[in-house]
Design a protein around this motif. Structure first.
Motif, PDB file in Angstrom:
ATOM      1  N   GLN A 142      18.843  19.035  65.868  1.00  0.00           N
ATOM      2  CA  GLN A 142      19.700  18.005  65.305  1.00  0.00           C
ATOM      3  C   GLN A 142      21.147  18.183  65.743  1.00  0.00           C
ATOM      4  OE1 GLN A 142      18.817  15.064  62.967  1.00  0.00           O
ATOM      5  NE2 GLN A 142      20.480  14.849  64.436  1.00  0.00           N
ATOM      6  N   VAL A 143      21.590  19.430  65.804  1.00  0.00           N
ATOM      7  CA  VAL A 143      22.956  19.711  66.252  1.00  0.00           C
ATOM      8  C   VAL A 143      23.188  19.166  67.658  1.00  0.00           C
ATOM      9  CG1 VAL A 143      24.533  21.580  66.917  1.00  0.00           C
ATOM     10  CG2 VAL A 143      23.290  21.716  64.759  1.00  0.00           C
ATOM     11  N   LEU A 144      22.208  19.336  68.540  1.00  0.00           N
ATOM     12  CA  LEU A 144      22.341  18.851  69.917  1.00  0.00           C
ATOM     13  C   LEU A 144      22.431  17.330  69.957  1.00  0.00           C
ATOM     14  CD1 LEU A 144      19.827  21.218  71.743  1.00  0.00           C
ATOM     15  CD2 LEU A 144      22.312  21.167  72.010  1.00  0.00           C
ATOM     16  N   GLN A 145      21.669  16.654  69.115  1.00  0.00           N
ATOM     17  CA  GLN A 145      21.719  15.195  69.089  1.00  0.00           C
ATOM     18  C   GLN A 145      23.077  14.702  68.573  1.00  0.00           C
ATOM     19  OE1 GLN A 145      19.382  12.993  70.248  1.00  0.00           O
ATOM     20  NE2 GLN A 145      18.315  14.812  71.014  1.00  0.00           N
ATOM     21  N   ILE A 146      23.611  15.391  67.588  1.00  0.00           N
ATOM     22  CA  ILE A 146      24.931  15.022  67.055  1.00  0.00           C
ATOM     23  C   ILE A 146      26.001  15.206  68.130  1.00  0.00           C
ATOM     24  CG2 ILE A 146      26.720  15.626  65.367  1.00  0.00           C
ATOM     25  CD1 ILE A 146      24.420  16.496  63.475  1.00  0.00           C
ATOM     26  N   ALA A 147      25.946  16.353  68.815  1.00  0.00           N
ATOM     27  CA  ALA A 147      26.934  16.640  69.861  1.00  0.00           C
ATOM     28  C   ALA A 147      26.891  15.571  70.949  1.00  0.00           C
ATOM     29  CB  ALA A 147      26.682  18.020  70.451  1.00  0.00           C
ATOM     30  N   ASP A 148      25.684  15.151  71.325  1.00  0.00           N
ATOM     31  CA  ASP A 148      25.551  14.126  72.368  1.00  0.00           C
ATOM     32  C   ASP A 148      26.184  12.808  71.913  1.00  0.00           C
ATOM     33  OD1 ASP A 148      24.192  13.265  74.985  1.00  0.00           O
ATOM     34  OD2 ASP A 148      23.429  11.786  73.556  1.00  0.00           O
ATOM     35  N   SER A 198      20.391  10.750  69.065  1.00  0.00           N
ATOM     36  CA  SER A 198      21.759  10.399  69.446  1.00  0.00           C
ATOM     37  C   SER A 198      21.993   8.897  69.410  1.00  0.00           C
ATOM     38  CB  SER A 198      22.051  10.943  70.849  1.00  0.00           C
ATOM     39  OG  SER A 198      23.280  10.465  71.335  1.00  0.00           O
ATOM     40  N   ALA A 199      21.028   8.118  69.883  1.00  0.00           N
ATOM     41  CA  ALA A 199      21.196   6.655  69.946  1.00  0.00           C
ATOM     42  C   ALA A 199      21.386   6.067  68.543  1.00  0.00           C
ATOM     43  CB  ALA A 199      19.990   6.027  70.634  1.00  0.00           C
ATOM     44  N   GLU A 200      20.637   6.587  67.574  1.00  0.00           N
ATOM     45  CA  GLU A 200      20.767   6.081  66.202  1.00  0.00           C
ATOM     46  C   GLU A 200      22.124   6.455  65.609  1.00  0.00           C
ATOM     47  OE1 GLU A 200      18.529   6.281  61.828  1.00  0.00           O
ATOM     48  OE2 GLU A 200      17.524   7.084  63.624  1.00  0.00           O
ATOM     49  N   TYR A 232      25.203   3.961  64.193  1.00  0.00           N
ATOM     50  CA  TYR A 232      25.940   4.050  62.930  1.00  0.00           C
ATOM     51  C   TYR A 232      27.447   4.107  63.186  1.00  0.00           C
ATOM     52  CZ  TYR A 232      22.009   4.714  59.690  1.00  0.00           C
ATOM     53  OH  TYR A 232      20.894   4.526  58.911  1.00  0.00           O
ATOM     54  N   LEU A 233      27.841   4.893  64.190  1.00  0.00           N
ATOM     55  CA  LEU A 233      29.270   5.006  64.509  1.00  0.00           C
ATOM     56  C   LEU A 233      29.840   3.649  64.924  1.00  0.00           C
ATOM     57  CD1 LEU A 233      29.345   8.374  66.520  1.00  0.00           C
ATOM     58  CD2 LEU A 233      30.192   7.979  64.199  1.00  0.00           C
ATOM     59  N   GLN A 234      29.092   2.905  65.718  1.00  0.00           N
ATOM     60  CA  GLN A 234      29.575   1.593  66.148  1.00  0.00           C
ATOM     61  C   GLN A 234      29.743   0.655  64.963  1.00  0.00           C
ATOM     62  OE1 GLN A 234      30.552   0.826  69.399  1.00  0.00           O
ATOM     63  NE2 GLN A 234      31.476  -0.828  68.191  1.00  0.00           N
TER      64      GLN A 234
END
Length: 460
Positions: free
Chosen positions: A284-290, A398-400, A404-406
Motif C-alpha cells: 500500500q505504501v508503494l501505491q501511495i508513493a506512486d 495508485s489510479a484510485e 480521489y486527489l483530483q
C-alpha cells in the motif's frame, strides 16, 4: 500551615489514560488546562512516558529520572506490561484493546484504592504512589472498570470521551442489538455497563458538532441518557518544543517555508499521516508513493516502511519523509493545501482548527464514522470507500488514489471555505459553550475539595 497542608487544600484530579496515542494526547491537553486550577496526577502505562516526553511534558534529568515541565502535573507510569508499540492490523483489530486495558487493572487498583504501603516487601506497581486525597477521577472511556470502583468509594468520576460523542449512542445500539456489527463487541458491552456509574462525560468535541448525537441519545430514553455530557474542545495548543524534537521541528519549518516560496506563496503541499497505531502494508505504501510523486509531500511514516519506498521518491526534494512530525505546526502552515488522514478524531479536530480540507482514509474504529462526518456533515473533504480493516484492508491502487486527489482539487475552494467556517465554529466554542462546560467542571472539583476540607476540619 505547612507546605503539605497547603498542597492538600488545593483540588486534586487524577486522570487515567489508556495507552493509545489518540487517547493520550487530548487527555494531556485537558490536564494542561486543569493544572491552571488544580494539582493533576496523570496515570499512564510506563512505556508511554517517552511519548509524553516527546510532547514536551517531561524532561529527563542526569539521573535518568523523568521530571514534569509543568509544576501542576505529576506523571506516574504504571508497570502494567504494556511495553510494546501497539499496531492495529486487520488480524488483531477485534482482539487488541481489551487485553491492554485488563493489564492496567492491577497497578491502577493498587495506586488508587489500596492503603498507603509502608512495607518495603510489597512491590509497587507504578513509578510513584499518590500521596494526596483525590477529589475527582477522570478516566478514559476505555478504562471503564474504575468508573464503578470509584463510584463505590464515593469518588466523583467522569468518563473522558476522546472522540466524537456520536460513538456513544452508536455503542448503545450495538448493546441493544439494533446494530449487530461491532469491532469490539465485548469491550462495547463493558463500556456501556460502566457508563451510568459515571457522574458525567467530558467529551473532546464541540456541542455544535454533536447536535444530532445528543438528540439521538435523548430519544433512546435509557438511564444512560441522563448522564450529563460536557463538551470542552478545542483543548489543543502548539506542542512544546524540547531538545529531542527541536531539530525535526526546525527542519520541517524550513522545508515548508521553501515549498511556500517555490509555489509563489500558494498552498501546494500534501500532508499525509495515518496515526501511530495503524499498520499499513508495504504494498500500500508503494501505491501511495506512486500517486503522490508529482506533488510536494510531507509524510509521517514509520521507519520500517520508509525502507519500502523507491530511492527516487525518498531522495526527491519535493518529499519530506519522517517517522515523527509536529502535526499541529504542519497543518497550520499556509503551504499545506490538503491533509490525507486516517480520520482519528484528534487529527480531524486539528485539521478543522487549521482550516484545511481533508481526504479521510479510515482504517478502523471511529475513523469510519469520522470520515463520513467530514464528508457528509462538515463538508470539508471526502472519505475513501471500502479501504478499512473491516473491508479486509484491500490495497488501494495508485489510479484510485489519484482519482480521489483530483476530486479533492476540483472542489478545493469549496472544501477550504467550509473548513474555515468549521474553524470559526471551533474558535467561537472555545470562548463560549466549551468554556462554560469547562468552568462547570472546575466548579464541581472545587465543591468536592471544599467538602473534603470541611470534613477534615470537623474531624480535627
Amino acid at each position: 500551615m505547612t507546605d503539605t497542608d497547603q498542597m492538600q487544600n488545593n483540588g486534586h484530579v487524577v486522570l487515567i489514560a489508556s495507552p493509545f496515542d489518540g487517547h493520550v494526547v487530548p487527555l494531556l491537553d485537558l490536564a494542561r488546562h486543569l493544572s491552571v486550577h488544580f494539582h493533576i496526577t496523570y496515570l499512564i502505562s510506563a512505556s508511554k512516558l517517552s511519548f509524553i516526553k516527546q510532547h514536551g511534558y517531561l524532561v529527563e534529568k542526569e539521573n535518568n529520572k523523568m521530571v514534569s515541565t509543568n509544576i501542576g502535573i505529576d506523571f506516574i507510569g504504571l508497570f502494567d506490561h504494556n511495553d510494546a508499540d501497539f499496531e492495529v492490523t486487520r488480524s488483531n483489530v477485534n482482539t487488541l484493546v481489551r487485553p491492554i486495558i485488563e493489564r492496567m487493572y492491577e497497578p491502577l487498583q493498587q495506586i488508587l484504592f489500596s492503603q498507603p504501603m509502608k512495607s518495603t516487601s510489597i512491590t509497587l506497581l507504578s513509578t510513584e504512589s499518590i500521596d494526596r486525597p483525590i477529589d475527582m477521577i477522570i478516566a478514559d472511556i476505555f478504562v471503564y472498570p474504575f468508573v464503578r470502583n470509584a463510584k463505590e468509594r464515593g469518588i466523583t468520576t467522569q468518563m473522558f470521551c476522546p472522540t466524537s460523542f456520536a460513538v456513544i449512542p452508536a455503542l448503545m445500539r450495538v448493546v441493544t442489538d439494533e446494530t449487530p456489527k461491532s469491532e469490539w463487541p465485548d469491550l462495547t458491552a463493558s463500556i456501556i455497563e460502566a457508563y451510568p456509574f459515571a457522574d458525567g462525560i467530558i467529551c473532546n468535541s464541540i456541542e455544535k458538532f454533536e447536535e444530532h448525537a445528543i438528540e439521538d441519545m435523548r430519544q433512546q430514553a435509557t438511564p444512560y441518557s441522563k448522564v450529563p455530557v460536557r463538551f470542552v474542545a478545542p483543548l489543543m495548543s502548539e506542542a512544546s518544543v524540547n531538545k529531542d524534537t527541536m531539530e525535526v521541528t526546525s527542519r520541517v519549518k524550513n522545508w515548508l517555508q521553501t515549498q511556500w516560496e517555490l509555489a509563489n506563496q500558494t498552498p501546494s503541499v500534501i500532508y499525509i499521516a495515518f496515526g501511530t497505531s495503524a499498520s499499513i502494508s508495504s504494498a500500500q505504501v508503494l501505491q501511495i508513493a506512486d500517486a503522490l510523486t508529482s506533488y510536494p509531500v510531507i509524510w509521517s511514516l514509520k521507519s520500517k516502511l520508509l525502507e519500502c519506498l523507491p530511492s527516487s521518491f525518498v531522495n526527491n526534494e519535493k518529499s519530506l519523509l519522517l517517522d515523527w512530525v509536529p502535526q499541529r505546526l504542519v497543518l497550520s502552515h499556509p503551504a499545506v493545501c490538503l491533509f490525507i488522514s486516517h480520520g482519528g478524531w484528534n487529527s480531524l479536530l486539528e485539521c478543522i482548527l487549521a482550516g484545511k480540507p481533508v481526504l479521510v482514509w479510515p482504517l478502523f474504529g471511529d475513523q469510519i464514522t469520522n470520515g463520513k462526518c467530514a464528508e457528509e456533515e462538515f463538508h470539508i473533504g471526502q472519505c475513501m470507500k471500502n479501504a478499512s480493516f473491516v473491508d479486509d484492508q484491500r490495497v488501494v491502487l495508485s489510479a484510485e488514489i489519484k482519482g480521489y486527489l483530483q476530486q479533492m482539487f476540483d472542489r478545493q475552494l469549496e472544501y477550504t471555505q467550509n473548513a474555515r467556517q468549521m474553524q470559526q465554529k471551533c474558535t467561537h466554542a472555545e470562548q463560549n459553550s466549551s468554556l462554560r462546560y469547562f468552568n462547570e467542571i472546575v466548579r464541581i472539583i472545587n465543591e468536592r475539595a471544599a467538602v473534603r476540607l470541611d470534613r477534615k476540619t470537623i474531624e480535627l
